[in-house]
Design a protein around this motif. Structure first.
Motif, mmCIF file in Angstrom:
data_model
loop_
_atom_site.group_PDB
_atom_site.id
_atom_site.type_symbol
_atom_site.label_atom_id
_atom_site.label_comp_id
_atom_site.label_asym_id
_atom_site.label_seq_id
_atom_site.Cartn_x
_atom_site.Cartn_y
_atom_site.Cartn_z
ATOM 1 N N ALA A 190 -15.285 -3.414 11.197
ATOM 2 C CA ALA A 190 -14.066 -4.195 11.027
ATOM 3 C C ALA A 190 -14.413 -5.615 10.606
ATOM 4 C CB ALA A 190 -13.263 -4.225 12.327
ATOM 5 N N VAL A 191 -13.552 -6.194 9.780
ATOM 6 C CA VAL A 191 -13.735 -7.555 9.292
ATOM 7 C C VAL A 191 -12.586 -8.398 9.812
ATOM 8 C CG1 VAL A 191 -13.889 -9.011 7.244
ATOM 9 C CG2 VAL A 191 -14.919 -6.743 7.233
ATOM 10 N N SER A 192 -12.880 -9.581 10.361
ATOM 11 C CA SER A 192 -11.803 -10.386 10.949
ATOM 12 C C SER A 192 -11.798 -11.832 10.485
ATOM 13 C CB SER A 192 -11.896 -10.356 12.484
ATOM 14 O OG SER A 192 -13.156 -10.847 12.891
ATOM 15 N N GLU A 193 -12.877 -12.280 9.761
ATOM 16 C CA GLU A 193 -12.970 -13.704 9.458
ATOM 17 C C GLU A 193 -11.983 -14.146 8.371
ATOM 18 O OE1 GLU A 193 -16.228 -11.816 8.417
ATOM 19 O OE2 GLU A 193 -15.832 -11.307 10.503
ATOM 20 N N THR A 194 -11.795 -13.317 7.355
ATOM 21 C CA THR A 194 -11.009 -13.715 6.196
ATOM 22 C C THR A 194 -9.512 -13.611 6.493
ATOM 23 O OG1 THR A 194 -12.756 -12.884 4.777
ATOM 24 C CG2 THR A 194 -10.624 -13.266 3.751
ATOM 25 N N PRO A 195 -8.734 -14.660 6.143
ATOM 26 C CA PRO A 195 -7.277 -14.572 6.335
ATOM 27 C C PRO A 195 -6.661 -13.722 5.217
ATOM 28 C CG PRO A 195 -7.845 -16.692 5.385
ATOM 29 C CD PRO A 195 -9.143 -15.978 5.623
ATOM 30 N N GLY A 254 -17.440 -5.763 2.358
ATOM 31 C CA GLY A 254 -16.444 -6.427 3.178
ATOM 32 C C GLY A 254 -15.080 -5.770 3.205
ATOM 33 N N TYR A 255 -14.939 -4.636 2.562
ATOM 34 C CA TYR A 255 -13.650 -3.914 2.599
ATOM 35 C C TYR A 255 -13.882 -2.450 2.274
ATOM 36 C CZ TYR A 255 -13.459 -4.060 -2.570
ATOM 37 O OH TYR A 255 -13.718 -3.919 -3.911
ATOM 38 N N GLN A 256 -12.835 -1.657 2.425
ATOM 39 C CA GLN A 256 -12.903 -0.241 2.107
ATOM 40 C C GLN A 256 -12.086 0.055 0.847
ATOM 41 O OE1 GLN A 256 -11.422 1.451 5.826
ATOM 42 N NE2 GLN A 256 -13.511 2.031 6.409
ATOM 43 N N LEU A 257 -12.453 1.122 0.180
ATOM 44 C CA LEU A 257 -11.699 1.613 -0.960
ATOM 45 C C LEU A 257 -11.223 3.012 -0.606
ATOM 46 C CD1 LEU A 257 -10.723 1.106 -3.855
ATOM 47 C CD2 LEU A 257 -12.897 2.041 -4.669
ATOM 48 N N LEU A 258 -9.916 3.134 -0.399
ATOM 49 C CA LEU A 258 -9.329 4.423 -0.040
ATOM 50 C C LEU A 258 -8.917 5.174 -1.294
ATOM 51 C CD1 LEU A 258 -6.911 3.269 2.827
ATOM 52 C CD2 LEU A 258 -9.391 3.611 2.906
ATOM 53 N N ASP A 286 -6.245 3.189 -12.209
ATOM 54 C CA ASP A 286 -5.220 3.919 -11.449
ATOM 55 C C ASP A 286 -5.317 3.539 -9.970
ATOM 56 O OD1 ASP A 286 -3.186 5.560 -10.712
ATOM 57 O OD2 ASP A 286 -4.152 7.434 -11.313
ATOM 58 N N MET A 287 -4.748 2.382 -9.660
ATOM 59 C CA MET A 287 -4.751 1.851 -8.302
ATOM 60 C C MET A 287 -3.317 1.772 -7.794
ATOM 61 S SD MET A 287 -7.929 1.151 -7.450
ATOM 62 C CE MET A 287 -7.697 0.028 -6.058
ATOM 63 N N LEU A 288 -3.068 2.354 -6.631
ATOM 64 C CA LEU A 288 -1.760 2.180 -6.016
ATOM 65 C C LEU A 288 -1.611 0.762 -5.489
ATOM 66 C CD1 LEU A 288 -2.413 5.368 -5.764
ATOM 67 C CD2 LEU A 288 -0.532 5.351 -4.120
ATOM 68 N N THR A 289 -2.698 0.227 -4.925
ATOM 69 C CA THR A 289 -2.687 -1.131 -4.375
ATOM 70 C C THR A 289 -4.034 -1.783 -4.638
ATOM 71 O OG1 THR A 289 -1.168 -0.464 -2.605
ATOM 72 C CG2 THR A 289 -2.320 -2.535 -2.316
ATOM 73 N N TRP A 290 -4.058 -2.775 -5.530
ATOM 74 C CA TRP A 290 -5.275 -3.543 -5.778
ATOM 75 C C TRP A 290 -5.600 -4.441 -4.586
ATOM 76 C CZ3 TRP A 290 -8.275 -2.952 -10.137
ATOM 77 C CH2 TRP A 290 -7.711 -2.253 -11.202
ATOM 78 N N ARG A 291 -4.565 -4.896 -3.901
ATOM 79 C CA ARG A 291 -4.772 -5.837 -2.805
ATOM 80 C C ARG A 291 -5.479 -5.147 -1.641
ATOM 81 N NH1 ARG A 291 -1.074 -7.637 1.426
ATOM 82 N NH2 ARG A 291 0.537 -6.336 0.471
ATOM 83 N N LYS A 292 -6.321 -5.901 -0.971
ATOM 84 C CA LYS A 292 -7.021 -5.400 0.212
ATOM 85 C C LYS A 292 -6.095 -5.576 1.421
ATOM 86 C CE LYS A 292 -11.190 -7.037 -2.071
ATOM 87 N NZ LYS A 292 -12.225 -8.098 -2.095
ATOM 88 N N ILE A 293 -5.435 -4.503 1.795
ATOM 89 C CA ILE A 293 -4.464 -4.540 2.887
ATOM 90 C C ILE A 293 -5.206 -4.624 4.221
ATOM 91 C CG2 ILE A 293 -2.525 -3.345 3.973
ATOM 92 C CD1 ILE A 293 -1.965 -4.131 1.108
#
Length: 456
Positions: A2-7, A339-343, A392-399
């Motif tokens: 889990a990552v918690s530092e970045t807002p 630093g993130y996952q790609l679903l 083909d991305m449903l969401t580019w943003r890192k939710i």
């Protein structure tokens, strides 16, 4: 990890008890299993409530009006069934849409046919069934008059569409000289046509420009009556904004978001997004419009309409579908990135159509973990489709999910009925189109559902 530092920016949706009740019932897990892929669920009670709210605003303003649902916003048959049951109209722009509306019980005189350069077949069917036709050009008017003069059993009902002065490069509508010629041709056509008024197509959601142009159309009605035309109605099109989130969340999101918050460094400017919050949204946007004083006038638009005896027509799509449905996908794979996952989910962005506009559907999707022991924390993840296309991305943003996403979990995209579900759908890779499930109102402990009855 889990990552918690970045807002990580979020965009929570406004409370929606009806959707929450469906999710709490466990039904979406069963439907995902049954269909073996993504699906959309529809909440027709929300459509009914949105339509009733528009009618209440018009009644309170003492304005005579009529609502047409813009069918292009969602292909599901249930909305047309609700229009037929409630006496509302439907805005169509093709032979297929016209047949679909008639087949689900909407009366021909409750249809308005829009769109540019309509085919001869569409014009013939519209005249035959008594639909109102928004004429976009002089050659289309000539074709319509000829159609009405050659064997039609009733006059052709029409509005003349005006080119907005503030949007002179729009491909829709006629300029002042063309409108003058069109009115003359309508007058000379005699009983073959009923020129019932004027319409416009205006991009954007600002209230003042729409009120200004509506007032211009009222004046055009008075001018047309002077040459013997009926001219008692104006159509303002759609343009009633929907608020998906609250003002603070929206402005905070816009101020915080940057390219690092998106997969592959994708970047968006504030103008690239739909305005997911509006100070005047839904029926309140109509209330604001009717209460606005158009430029050069000392009275409100509602007062101008009443004084001239002009009926207000509108063609909302997204607004009538506010909170009327959601889209459900299952997580098929999880890939770790820096630093993130790609679903990867079991569907495509073609079933979440904001990408069509080179934009992003911003309301936060909700993660429904398959197992209760999913680790808690902050788990940023972007969401890709089950296709071979990088884009083909449903969401580019890192939710920033609060539980770790894992294969088998469900993702629910909220409030997708308006333009998201099927504007861009395609069976790419021979993937089946996601079915639409209608959740019917019931007093039972669990929701009841059925498949939508769209003919095609």
């Amino acid at each position: 990890m889990a990552v918690s530092e970045t807002p990580w920016p979020t965009l929570p949706v406004l409370p929606d008890p009806a959707t929450d009740a469906v999710l709490a019932s466990g039904l979406v897990e069963e439907l995902s299993y049954a269909f073996g892929g993504p699906f959309h669920f529809l909440l027709p009670d929300a459509f009914d409530a949105n339509l009733a709210a528009l009618r209440t605003v018009m009644a309170e303003a003492d304005v005579d009006g009529f609502v047409y649902f813009a069918k292009k916003a969602n292909k599901a048959a249930v909305w047309i069934e609700r229009c037929a049951a409630s006496g509302a109209g439907v805005d169509v722009a093709s032979v297929g849409e016209l047949r679909e509306a008639l087949g689900h019980g909407v009366r021909g005189e409750h249809l308005v046919v829009t769109g540019p350069a309509k085919s001869g077949e569409l014009l013939r069917l519209a005249v035959r069934h008594g639909a109102l036709i928004a004429v976009d050009a002089l050659d289309e008017l000539d074709t319509l008059i000829t159609t009405a003069l050659t064997g039609a059993v009733r006059p052709a009902r029409l509005l003349l569409r005006c080119l907005p002065p503030a949007q002179p490069h729009s491909r829709f509508g006629m300029n002042d000289a063309e409108l003058s010629t069109a009115m003359d041709r309508c007058a000379r056509a005699g009983e073959a046509v009923r020129m019932e008024g004027f319409s416009f197509h205006l991009s954007g959601y600002a209230v003042q420009p729409r009120a200004d142009l509506a007032a211009d159309l009222v004046a055009l009605c008075l001018k047309a009556r002077a040459v013997g035309l009926e001219a008692g109605r104006i159509s303002i099109g759609g343009g009633l904004a929907v608020s998906y989130t609250d003002a603070d969340s929206w402005h905070t999101f816009l101020s915080e978001q940057r390219s690092g918050h998106y997969h592959a460094g994708k970047s968006f400017g504030a103008d690239d997004f739909y305005p997911y919050h509006s100070p005047a949204a839904g029926a309140e946007a109509l209330r604001a419009l009717l209460g606005t004083r158009p430029e050069g006038h000392s009275r409100s638009l509602a007062e101008l309409l009443r004084e001239a005896g002009v009926t207000l027509l509108m063609e909302p799509g997204r607004m009538l579908l506010d909170r009327a449905g959601a889209s459900v996908f299952r997580v098929q794979g999880v890939k770790e990135r820096d630093g993130y996952q790609l679903l990867t989910v079991d569907g495509t962005s073609l079933s979440l159509s904001e990408q069509w506009f080179n934009s992003e559907y911003l309301p936060d999707p909700q993660l429904l973990p398959r197992h209760a022991d999913a680790p808690a924390g902050t788990w940023p993840a972007a969401i890709g489709a089950a296709t071979c296309l990088e884009s083909d991305m449903l969401t580019w943003r890192k939710i920033p999910f609060q539980r770790q996403p894992r294969p088998g979990d469900l993702l629910v995209y909220p409030n997708t009925a308006g333009y998201q579900m099927d504007s861009n759908e395609s069976p790419f890779h021979d993937l089946a189109l996601p079915p639409k499930v209608v959740i019917d109102r019931t007093e039972r402990p669990r929701p009841r559902w059925r498949l939508d009855r769209h003919f095609s």
